[in-house]
Design a protein around this motif. Structure first.
Motif, PDB file in Angstrom:
ATOM      1  N   PRO A 227       0.742  -1.132   0.033  1.00 52.01           N
ATOM      2  CA  PRO A 227       0.066  -0.198  -0.102  1.00 52.01           C
ATOM      3  C   PRO A 227       0.986   1.318  -0.103  1.00 52.01           C
ATOM      4  N   GLY A 228       1.943   1.482  -0.857  1.00 53.96           N
ATOM      5  CA  GLY A 228       2.967   2.322  -0.727  1.00 53.96           C
ATOM      6  C   GLY A 228       2.737   3.417  -1.447  1.00 53.96           C
ATOM      7  N   GLN A 229       3.534   4.297  -1.708  1.00 50.96           N
ATOM      8  CA  GLN A 229       3.761   5.525  -2.558  1.00 50.96           C
ATOM      9  C   GLN A 229       5.092   5.702  -3.228  1.00 50.96           C
ATOM     10  N   ASN A 230       5.128   6.563  -4.180  1.00 50.16           N
ATOM     11  CA  ASN A 230       6.371   7.019  -4.545  1.00 50.16           C
ATOM     12  C   ASN A 230       6.231   8.318  -5.333  1.00 50.16           C
ATOM     13  N   GLU A 231       7.201   8.592  -6.230  1.00 48.69           N
ATOM     14  CA  GLU A 231       7.129  10.197  -6.562  1.00 48.69           C
ATOM     15  C   GLU A 231       6.085  10.190  -7.611  1.00 48.69           C
ATOM     16  N   TYR A 232       5.418   9.294  -8.355  1.00 46.41           N
ATOM     17  CA  TYR A 232       4.417   9.393  -9.148  1.00 46.41           C
ATOM     18  C   TYR A 232       2.958   9.252  -8.359  1.00 46.41           C
ATOM     19  N   GLY A 233       2.857   8.922  -7.468  1.00 47.06           N
ATOM     20  CA  GLY A 233       1.537   8.844  -6.862  1.00 47.06           C
ATOM     21  C   GLY A 233       1.605   7.845  -5.627  1.00 47.06           C
ATOM     22  N   ARG A 234       0.324   7.515  -5.058  1.00 49.48           N
ATOM     23  CA  ARG A 234       0.083   6.682  -4.058  1.00 49.48           C
ATOM     24  C   ARG A 234      -1.193   5.674  -3.967  1.00 49.48           C
ATOM     25  N   TRP A 235      -1.076   4.785  -3.334  1.00 51.37           N
ATOM     26  CA  TRP A 235      -2.363   3.875  -3.211  1.00 51.37           C
ATOM     27  C   TRP A 235      -3.237   4.584  -2.014  1.00 51.37           C
ATOM     28  N   THR A 236      -4.456   4.526  -2.302  1.00 58.15           N
ATOM     29  CA  THR A 236      -5.279   4.962  -1.331  1.00 58.15           C
ATOM     30  C   THR A 236      -6.616   4.135  -1.387  1.00 58.15           C
ATOM     31  N   ASN A 237      -7.397   4.056  -0.353  1.00 56.83           N
ATOM     32  CA  ASN A 237      -8.599   3.346  -0.463  1.00 56.83           C
ATOM     33  C   ASN A 237      -9.938   4.494  -0.970  1.00 56.83           C
ATOM     34  N   SER A 238     -10.671   3.803  -1.667  1.00 54.82           N
ATOM     35  CA  SER A 238     -12.012   4.359  -2.131  1.00 54.82           C
ATOM     36  C   SER A 238     -13.182   3.626  -2.292  1.00 54.82           C
ATOM     37  N   LYS A 239     -14.585   4.066  -2.158  1.00 53.29           N
ATOM     38  CA  LYS A 239     -15.660   3.318  -2.158  1.00 53.29           C
ATOM     39  C   LYS A 239     -15.920   2.731  -3.602  1.00 53.29           C
ATOM     40  N   SER A 240     -16.171   1.623  -3.678  1.00 51.04           N
ATOM     41  CA  SER A 240     -16.333   0.937  -5.012  1.00 51.04           C
ATOM     42  C   SER A 240     -17.641   1.479  -5.552  1.00 51.04           C
ATOM     43  N   ARG A 241     -17.769   1.553  -6.972  1.00 47.51           N
ATOM     44  CA  ARG A 241     -18.946   2.082  -7.486  1.00 47.51           C
ATOM     45  C   ARG A 241     -20.048   1.128  -7.458  1.00 47.51           C
ATOM     46  N   TYR A 242     -19.706  -0.045  -7.331  1.00 51.16           N
ATOM     47  CA  TYR A 242     -20.597  -1.146  -7.535  1.00 51.16           C
ATOM     48  C   TYR A 242     -20.900  -1.938  -6.055  1.00 51.16           C
ATOM     49  N   SER A 243     -20.201  -1.670  -5.249  1.00 51.43           N
ATOM     50  CA  SER A 243     -20.717  -2.104  -3.867  1.00 51.43           C
ATOM     51  C   SER A 243     -20.228  -1.057  -2.815  1.00 51.43           C
ATOM     52  N   ASP A 244     -20.597  -1.487  -1.307  1.00 54.74           N
ATOM     53  CA  ASP A 244     -20.003  -0.618  -0.070  1.00 54.74           C
ATOM     54  C   ASP A 244     -18.752  -0.866   0.245  1.00 54.74           C
ATOM     55  N   GLU A 246     -14.492  -0.825   0.205  1.00 60.68           N
ATOM     56  CA  GLU A 246     -13.467   0.021  -0.208  1.00 60.68           C
ATOM     57  C   GLU A 246     -12.631  -0.918  -1.050  1.00 60.68           C
ATOM     58  N   VAL A 247     -12.022  -0.406  -1.881  1.00 54.16           N
ATOM     59  CA  VAL A 247     -11.108  -0.985  -2.945  1.00 54.16           C
ATOM     60  C   VAL A 247      -9.802   0.134  -3.155  1.00 54.16           C
ATOM     61  N   PRO A 248      -8.844  -0.593  -3.349  1.00 52.80           N
ATOM     62  CA  PRO A 248      -7.435   0.300  -3.543  1.00 52.80           C
ATOM     63  C   PRO A 248      -7.454   1.050  -4.818  1.00 52.80           C
ATOM     64  N   GLN A 249      -7.070   2.170  -4.752  1.00 52.01           N
ATOM     65  CA  GLN A 249      -6.957   3.077  -5.906  1.00 52.01           C
ATOM     66  C   GLN A 249      -5.830   3.845  -5.998  1.00 52.01           C
ATOM     67  N   TRP A 250      -5.261   3.666  -7.187  1.00 50.97           N
ATOM     68  CA  TRP A 250      -3.832   4.642  -7.344  1.00 50.97           C
ATOM     69  C   TRP A 250      -4.280   6.103  -7.858  1.00 50.97           C
ATOM     70  N   VAL A 251      -3.876   6.883  -7.082  1.00 45.66           N
ATOM     71  CA  VAL A 251      -3.917   8.436  -7.298  1.00 45.66           C
ATOM     72  C   VAL A 251      -2.513   8.789  -7.866  1.00 45.66           C
ATOM     73  N   TYR A 252      -2.601   9.935  -8.736  1.00 47.33           N
ATOM     74  CA  TYR A 252      -1.333  10.289  -9.574  1.00 47.33           C
ATOM     75  C   TYR A 252      -0.838  11.792  -8.694  1.00 47.33           C
ATOM     76  N   PHE A 253       0.298  11.836  -8.361  1.00 43.86           N
ATOM     77  CA  PHE A 253       0.915  13.294  -8.323  1.00 43.86           C
ATOM     78  C   PHE A 253       1.176  13.803  -9.600  1.00 43.86           C
ATOM     79  N   ASP A 254       1.741  15.241  -9.452  1.00 41.38           N
ATOM     80  CA  ASP A 254       1.994  15.797 -10.767  1.00 41.38           C
ATOM     81  C   ASP A 254       2.859  15.145 -11.770  1.00 41.38           C
TER      82      ASP A 254
END
Length: 268
Positions: A227-244, A246-254
């Protein structure tokens, strides 16, 4: 000062010393510097010097008591002192659990802390259970304390490894694991910079979908291990569109968005 009571010789593993209650509070246990010196393989003079050089750090009646200043001196033989030892000593210090911990910060060696853990597990924190003569409570309390101490030591080791590694993603992963040991939850340290979901990155880059952004990111290998991160982005948890769930989601830094942009430019 609460009345002192010598409760006899205590044995914790191979360690044997004089058990004392009172002084710092009703039923609170204490240790003589004489015994602490013996346990840590040092002279009483060495320990007393360490205390006296840092005397202002030890609060009277909370961390430390100088028994030479106490009127209740009839216990000195029960504490293992000869009349000559007692009479010739300038100070006869007794420490609480808190005072002992302060002393170890001054001594600062790994062996000292290992011994401290053993004494906390099996001496200082056994008051109520032993007083009630409840062996099952003693065992349960000892196990509970040992588990907490083990988790703390493991978290401390993970933190040291995180600080030593040159890999940012590995560092963040180990910090998250350390947090889980202490809190029971996987907490990911967050870098303070702007973040974009795959959809937001797609919109910023003029791409048709976030799914395409994800495919390019996978191709470039810019995502850190969960569940780490680096210079490009990080992993976070977000609610699934299809259920209640939470699923891991990669978000991007600049920098992650720029890497996707560079790949698109090269492919065009």
């Amino acid at each position: 000062m609460n009345e002192l009571k010598v409760i006899g010789r205590e044995r914790i593993g191979h360690i044997e010393f004089t058990g004392i209650e009172g002084g710092f509070g009703k039923d609170k246990k204490a240790m003589l510097v004489k015994d602490i010196a013996m346990i840590h393989g040092k002279t009483v003079k060495t320990i007393n010097q360490a205390i006296n050089m840092n005397r202002k750090r030890f609060k009277d009646g909370i961390d430390i008591i100088d028994l030479k200043q106490v009127n209740q001196i009839d216990l000195f033989t029960e504490m293992g002192f000869t009349a000559a030892e007692w009479g010739n000593a300038n100070n006869v210090y007794m420490l609480s659990e808190r005072g002992y911990a302060k002393l170890l910060k001054i001594l600062d060696d790994n062996k000292a802390w290992d011994l401290y853990d053993e004494l906390v597990d099996n001496y200082f924190n056994m008051r109520a259970a032993v007083k009630q003569n409840d062996l099952s409570l003693v065992a349960s309390k000892r196990l509970e304390i040992m588990e907490v101490n083990a988790k703390t030591r493991k978290a401390n080791l993970l933190y040291k490894l995180a600080m030593a590694t040159k890999s940012e993603s590995s560092s963040q992963t180990m910090l998250a694991l350390a947090a889980r040991e202490l809190t029971g939850e996987m907490t990911i340290p967050v870098l303070k910079q702007k973040e974009y979901s795959a959809g937001e990155a797609a919109k910023k880059l003029g791409i048709s979908s976030g799914q395409k952004v994800g495919k390019i990111a996978n191709k470039l290998g810019i995502k850190a291990e969960q569940p780490g991160q680096n210079e490009y982005g990080r992993w976070t948890n977000s609610k699934s569109r299809y259920s209640d769930k939470e699923v891991p989601q990669w978000v991007y830094f600049d920098k992650g968005v720029q890497a996707i942009k560079a790949e698109l430019k090269e492919a065009s």
